[in-house]
Design a protein around this motif. Structure first.
Motif, PDB file in Angstrom:
ATOM      1  N   GLY A   1      31.054  89.406  69.089  1.00  0.00           N
ATOM      2  CA  GLY A   1      30.444  89.601  67.770  1.00  0.00           C
ATOM      3  C   GLY A   1      29.668  88.405  67.258  1.00  0.00           C
ATOM      4  O   GLY A   1      28.704  88.555  66.511  1.00  0.00           O
ATOM      5  N   ASN A   2      30.082  87.213  67.648  1.00  0.00           N
ATOM      6  CA  ASN A   2      29.409  86.011  67.146  1.00  0.00           C
ATOM      7  C   ASN A   2      28.549  85.355  68.218  1.00  0.00           C
ATOM      8  O   ASN A   2      28.234  84.163  68.121  1.00  0.00           O
ATOM      9  CB  ASN A   2      30.454  84.997  66.660  1.00  0.00           C
ATOM     10  CG  ASN A   2      31.028  85.386  65.310  1.00  0.00           C
ATOM     11  OD1 ASN A   2      30.589  86.370  64.724  1.00  0.00           O
ATOM     12  ND2 ASN A   2      31.996  84.630  64.828  1.00  0.00           N
ATOM     13  N   LEU A   3      28.198  86.125  69.263  1.00  0.00           N
ATOM     14  CA  LEU A   3      27.453  85.518  70.375  1.00  0.00           C
ATOM     15  C   LEU A   3      26.090  86.183  70.539  1.00  0.00           C
ATOM     16  O   LEU A   3      25.909  87.366  70.192  1.00  0.00           O
ATOM     17  CB  LEU A   3      28.249  85.683  71.676  1.00  0.00           C
ATOM     18  CG  LEU A   3      29.667  85.100  71.684  1.00  0.00           C
ATOM     19  CD1 LEU A   3      30.334  85.404  73.022  1.00  0.00           C
ATOM     20  CD2 LEU A   3      29.646  83.599  71.432  1.00  0.00           C
ATOM     21  N   ASP A   4      25.138  85.425  71.100  1.00  0.00           N
ATOM     22  CA  ASP A   4      23.846  86.056  71.378  1.00  0.00           C
ATOM     23  C   ASP A   4      23.983  86.937  72.625  1.00  0.00           C
ATOM     24  O   ASP A   4      25.006  86.919  73.327  1.00  0.00           O
ATOM     25  CB  ASP A   4      22.738  84.999  71.519  1.00  0.00           C
ATOM     26  CG  ASP A   4      22.996  84.042  72.659  1.00  0.00           C
ATOM     27  OD1 ASP A   4      23.571  84.476  73.689  1.00  0.00           O
ATOM     28  OD2 ASP A   4      22.641  82.853  72.541  1.00  0.00           O
TER      29      ASP A   4
ATOM     30  N   MET B   1      24.963  85.264  76.003  1.00  0.00           N
ATOM     31  CA  MET B   1      26.349  84.791  76.030  1.00  0.00           C
ATOM     32  C   MET B   1      27.322  85.968  76.015  1.00  0.00           C
ATOM     33  O   MET B   1      28.345  85.956  76.696  1.00  0.00           O
ATOM     34  CB  MET B   1      26.624  83.891  74.827  1.00  0.00           C
ATOM     35  CG  MET B   1      26.047  82.497  74.981  1.00  0.00           C
ATOM     36  SD  MET B   1      26.482  81.507  73.569  1.00  0.00           S
ATOM     37  CE  MET B   1      25.730  79.955  74.005  1.00  0.00           C
ATOM     38  N   ALA B   2      26.942  87.020  75.234  1.00  0.00           N
ATOM     39  CA  ALA B   2      27.800  88.202  75.159  1.00  0.00           C
ATOM     40  C   ALA B   2      27.950  88.826  76.548  1.00  0.00           C
ATOM     41  O   ALA B   2      29.057  89.199  76.955  1.00  0.00           O
ATOM     42  CB  ALA B   2      27.205  89.218  74.192  1.00  0.00           C
ATOM     43  N   ASP B   3      26.838  88.894  77.279  1.00  0.00           N
ATOM     44  CA  ASP B   3      26.885  89.467  78.632  1.00  0.00           C
ATOM     45  C   ASP B   3      27.817  88.664  79.526  1.00  0.00           C
ATOM     46  O   ASP B   3      28.613  89.224  80.286  1.00  0.00           O
ATOM     47  CB  ASP B   3      25.465  89.481  79.236  1.00  0.00           C
ATOM     48  CG  ASP B   3      24.727  90.738  78.789  1.00  0.00           C
ATOM     49  OD1 ASP B   3      25.415  91.657  78.286  1.00  0.00           O
ATOM     50  OD2 ASP B   3      23.497  90.766  78.928  1.00  0.00           O
ATOM     51  N   SER B   4      27.678  87.337  79.425  1.00  0.00           N
ATOM     52  CA  SER B   4      28.488  86.504  80.322  1.00  0.00           C
ATOM     53  C   SER B   4      29.972  86.617  79.976  1.00  0.00           C
ATOM     54  O   SER B   4      30.825  86.637  80.862  1.00  0.00           O
ATOM     55  CB  SER B   4      27.996  85.050  80.305  1.00  0.00           C
ATOM     56  OG  SER B   4      28.720  84.276  79.426  1.00  0.00           O
TER      57      SER B   4
ATOM     58  N   GLN C   1      32.209  70.581  69.395  1.00  0.00           N
ATOM     59  CA  GLN C   1      31.236  70.015  70.347  1.00  0.00           C
ATOM     60  C   GLN C   1      30.761  71.060  71.361  1.00  0.00           C
ATOM     61  O   GLN C   1      30.003  70.735  72.263  1.00  0.00           O
ATOM     62  CB  GLN C   1      31.886  68.836  71.095  1.00  0.00           C
ATOM     63  CG  GLN C   1      32.249  67.674  70.175  1.00  0.00           C
ATOM     64  CD  GLN C   1      33.129  66.649  70.890  1.00  0.00           C
ATOM     65  OE1 GLN C   1      34.156  66.984  71.474  1.00  0.00           O
ATOM     66  NE2 GLN C   1      32.695  65.391  70.840  1.00  0.00           N
ATOM     67  N   LEU C   2      31.239  72.298  71.208  1.00  0.00           N
ATOM     68  CA  LEU C   2      30.905  73.338  72.178  1.00  0.00           C
ATOM     69  C   LEU C   2      30.050  74.426  71.525  1.00  0.00           C
ATOM     70  O   LEU C   2      30.101  74.624  70.304  1.00  0.00           O
ATOM     71  CB  LEU C   2      32.186  73.990  72.720  1.00  0.00           C
ATOM     72  CG  LEU C   2      33.196  73.065  73.393  1.00  0.00           C
ATOM     73  CD1 LEU C   2      34.454  73.856  73.746  1.00  0.00           C
ATOM     74  CD2 LEU C   2      32.608  72.421  74.641  1.00  0.00           C
ATOM     75  N   SER C   3      29.278  75.156  72.374  1.00  0.00           N
ATOM     76  CA  SER C   3      28.503  76.300  71.864  1.00  0.00           C
ATOM     77  C   SER C   3      29.464  77.460  71.595  1.00  0.00           C
ATOM     78  O   SER C   3      30.628  77.434  72.029  1.00  0.00           O
ATOM     79  CB  SER C   3      27.480  76.725  72.916  1.00  0.00           C
ATOM     80  OG  SER C   3      28.159  77.305  74.014  1.00  0.00           O
ATOM     81  N   GLY C   4      28.941  78.498  70.908  1.00  0.00           N
ATOM     82  CA  GLY C   4      29.771  79.669  70.616  1.00  0.00           C
ATOM     83  C   GLY C   4      30.327  80.294  71.881  1.00  0.00           C
ATOM     84  O   GLY C   4      31.501  80.657  71.955  1.00  0.00           O
TER      85      GLY C   4
END
Lengths: 406, 233
Positions: B170-173, B176-179, B141-144
């Motif tokens: 590796g699996n994040l845009d 999201m990777a930055d955060s 139910q959660l985003s990557g």
């Protein structure tokens, strides 16, 4: 403990666990009830017939030439004389039947003359002489054995019942349930109006019909019957039976050529024949119990193996997060315990229900109090053993699997 | 402090012998944020597995906080993993049947904390990664990005001294990777030593120190690959 998260995880994948729980429930229901029947039948087989079975044998002497009544009496006396004098013979008697034979003579006895029904009590009748008690290996626990004077030959035209009887304790209790005293000296009536004076009480001597509810009720009657067909019962000294059987058969065959000796059988064989149905039922139900338990165990192995394959990565992750090998094994054992517990609770309720139905429908004994708890413990243990190997395999999964690409 | 000296890792099959690490030596001081980069098959993940006690080394010395790790048995290795090391994986590696709360709870149960202490740590870590409002959600139910935050919360819950991250973005845009990287930086600044394996050089540059692995060997200087990549950037 880890029950909470394991339980919540199981709820996310219910199907397999529900099926195994159901299988455990059905297995417990059938296994404990089958065990109850096995126990009841084994209990029946284990009952003491009263006879010294290991050392006793029986056979029939059948005349094929017309003998006068008096000649038949002489022949019986001669036969018994010969048999009793063979070294190794404890004693012998001519009787109409013996325990477990499935055929015999029964009569109703009552406390009042001419009033056989409905108060009369059924009892097996064994016509014997004063050697009957020793031949049957029964102990006279009260009163006395028959004296030779009390033993008579039956009369051709007179059906009057002999005036004396030796009864089993079970028959006494049935006749006088409220009387804690001695049955010796009491009188009961047979053949409508013939009084029987009880001279002795014996411990155990079963009726010839093992499935009869009154199987423990028997009476020794001091009467000899000079028919063409005479059944002899011989009790041998320990270890002598198998040697004596052919010896006595040959001896009697040689002593009188006008009859044949047949139906030579040991009490062991008589017992086997009497309980052949019960023995077969025990074997069949035992096989079903083992088979069902095995199928359930295989089901548990299958589900656990499937879960190990499905959760290979998850197990690796758990190991990476600090799970030791024993804690992985414990996870699967707890999971199986939860499934088993649900199945066993449902199964216990079903087992009690089925037992109530069976008790009512087939007049079976209710299950002993310990059968269901014992079944619960046994099936739980089977589940734990079944899950042990898949769990051990799971514990060997490398934690390094967590860093491999999924 | 994490210290490896002449560590070798050889994978053997019936016919092939693969040298994944050759004479691998490094020292990571407490509080460092070290990135390890290198091409596929260079030995990055093998290094991480050995550093995280997920695999045993073939030869050499590995000391964690002054303790020789190669001498430990399986139970002791599990204990060290549980107490000293937090893992963050590329594919998050959350347990799909467990909700967020139970996922973060997994290493704490192996640690043997009581229920109250576990709940305090779980909620504190979820708060730290911004997911305190979703303890009952399941991973699906959660985003990557949220799943990786749960994984970070799980890694932090045991208050480890070392955080090992395997391609954590590796699996994040990019956003999201930055955060996630900001969060790792914050964790590092709070005192946790971080070793991050990545093949993305731009992410590696966010670390305090960059190490480069090629053919199972470690280099402090960037190899040609790094120079070339930097030149085209």
């Amino acid at each position: 403990m880890d029950i909470g998260p394991i339980w919540r995880a199981m709820l996310r994948n219910k199907a397999g666990f529900v099926l195994i729980a159901l299988q455990v429930a059905v297995t417990l229901t059938i296994v404990v009830n089958a065990f109850g029947i096995i126990q009841e039948r084994a209990g029946r087989i284990a009952r003491d017939s009263g006879v010294d079975e290991a050392n006793t044998f029986a056979f029939a002497s059948v005349l094929f030439t017309d003998y006068e009544r008096e000649q038949r009496k002489v022949l019986i006396d001669e036969d018994l004389d010969l048999i009793r004098n063979v070294p190794g013979v404890v004693n012998a008697v001519a009787s109409n039947s013996f325990p477990l034979r499935q055929g015999g003579w029964s009569m109703g006895v009552a406390l009042e003359p001419g009033n056989q029904t409905p108060e009369s009590v059924g009892t097996a009748i064994y016509f014997v002489d004063e050697h009957g008690a020793e031949t049957f290996d029964v102990t006279v626990i009260d009163g006395k054995n028959f004296t030779p004077e009390q033993v008579t030959w039956s009369l051709e035209d007179d059906n009057t019942w002999p005036a004396y009887g030796i009864i089993t304790e079970a028959l006494g209790k049935e006749m006088w349930p409220d009387d804690a005293g001695s049955y010796v000296g009491k009188t009961m009536y047979i053949n409508d109006n013939d009084p029987v004076n009880i001279v002795g009480v014996i411990d155990t001597l079963q009726a010839p019909w093992e499935s009869w509810t009154g199987v423990e009720r028997s009476m020794l009657v001091p009467q000899r019957r000079p028919s063409e067909f005479v059944r002899y019962i011989v009790r041998a000294e320990p270890g002598m039976r198998d040697k004596l059987m052919p010896e006595i058969e040959a001896m009697l065959a040689a002593s009188n050529k006008d009859r044949i000796i047949r139906d030579m059988t040991t009490m062991d064989d008589v017992r086997k024949l009497a309980y052949v149905g019960d023995t077969a039922l025990i074997k069949i139900l035992g096989f079903i119990v083992v088979l069902l338990t095995l199928i359930t165990a295989l089901g548990i192995v299958g589900l656990a193996s499937f879960n190990v394959s499905r959760r290979t990565r998850q197990i690796g992750i758990r190991r990476a997060l600090g799970a030791t090998r024993p804690s992985i094994v414990r996870y699967f054992l707890i999971e199986n315990s939860i499934v088993s517990a649900i199945g066993l609770v449902v199964g216990s309720a079903l087992a009690i229900g089925l037992n109530i139905v069976m008790v009512e429908a087939f007049s079976l004994e209710p299950l002993a109090w310990y059968v269901i708890p014992a079944g619960v413990i046994a099936l739980w243990a089977v589940g734990q053993i079944a899950v042990a190997e898949p769990a051990r395999r799971a514990s060997n999964i490398s934690p390094a699997i967590a860093t491999r690409s999924s | 402090m994490l210290k490896m000296k002449d560590v070798c890792k050889i994978y053997r099959t019936d016919t092939v012998e693969t040298h994944a690490l050759r004479g691998f030596s490094l020292a990571v001081e407490d509080g460092e944020f070290v990135s390890v980069t290198g091409p596929s098959g260079s030995g990055k993940t093998t290094f991480l597995n050995i550093a995280g006690l997920l695999e045993e080394l073939t030869s050499g010395v590995y000391e964690l906080d002054g303790r020789d790790i190669s001498a430990l048995n399986d139970k002791e290795r599990s204990r060290v993993r549980n107490e000293k090391i937090g893992f963050i994986f590329q594919s998050f590696n959350l347990i799909p049947e467990l909700n967020v709360f139970d996922n973060v709870d997994v290493p704490l149960r192996y640690r043997g904390f009581d229920a109250k202490e576990r709940e305090r740590r779980i909620m504190s870590c979820l708060e730290r990664v911004g997911l305190a409002s979703r303890p009952k959600h399941f991973p699906a139910q959660l985003s990557g990005g949220q799943q990786q935050r749960v994984a970070i919360a799980r890694a932090l819950a045991g208050e480890p001294r070392f955080l090992l991250a395997d391609e954590p973005t590796g699996n994040l845009d990019t956003h999201m990777a930055d955060s996630v990287l900001d969060l790792l930086k914050e964790i590092n600044e709070a005192g946790t030593t971080i070793i991050m394996v990545t093949h993305e050089l731009t992410l590696a540059d966010r670390a305090n120190r960059n190490l480069f692995v090629r053919d199972g060997e470690i280099h402090d200087e960037p190899p040609e690959l790094h120079l070339a990549a930097a030149a085209t950037a």
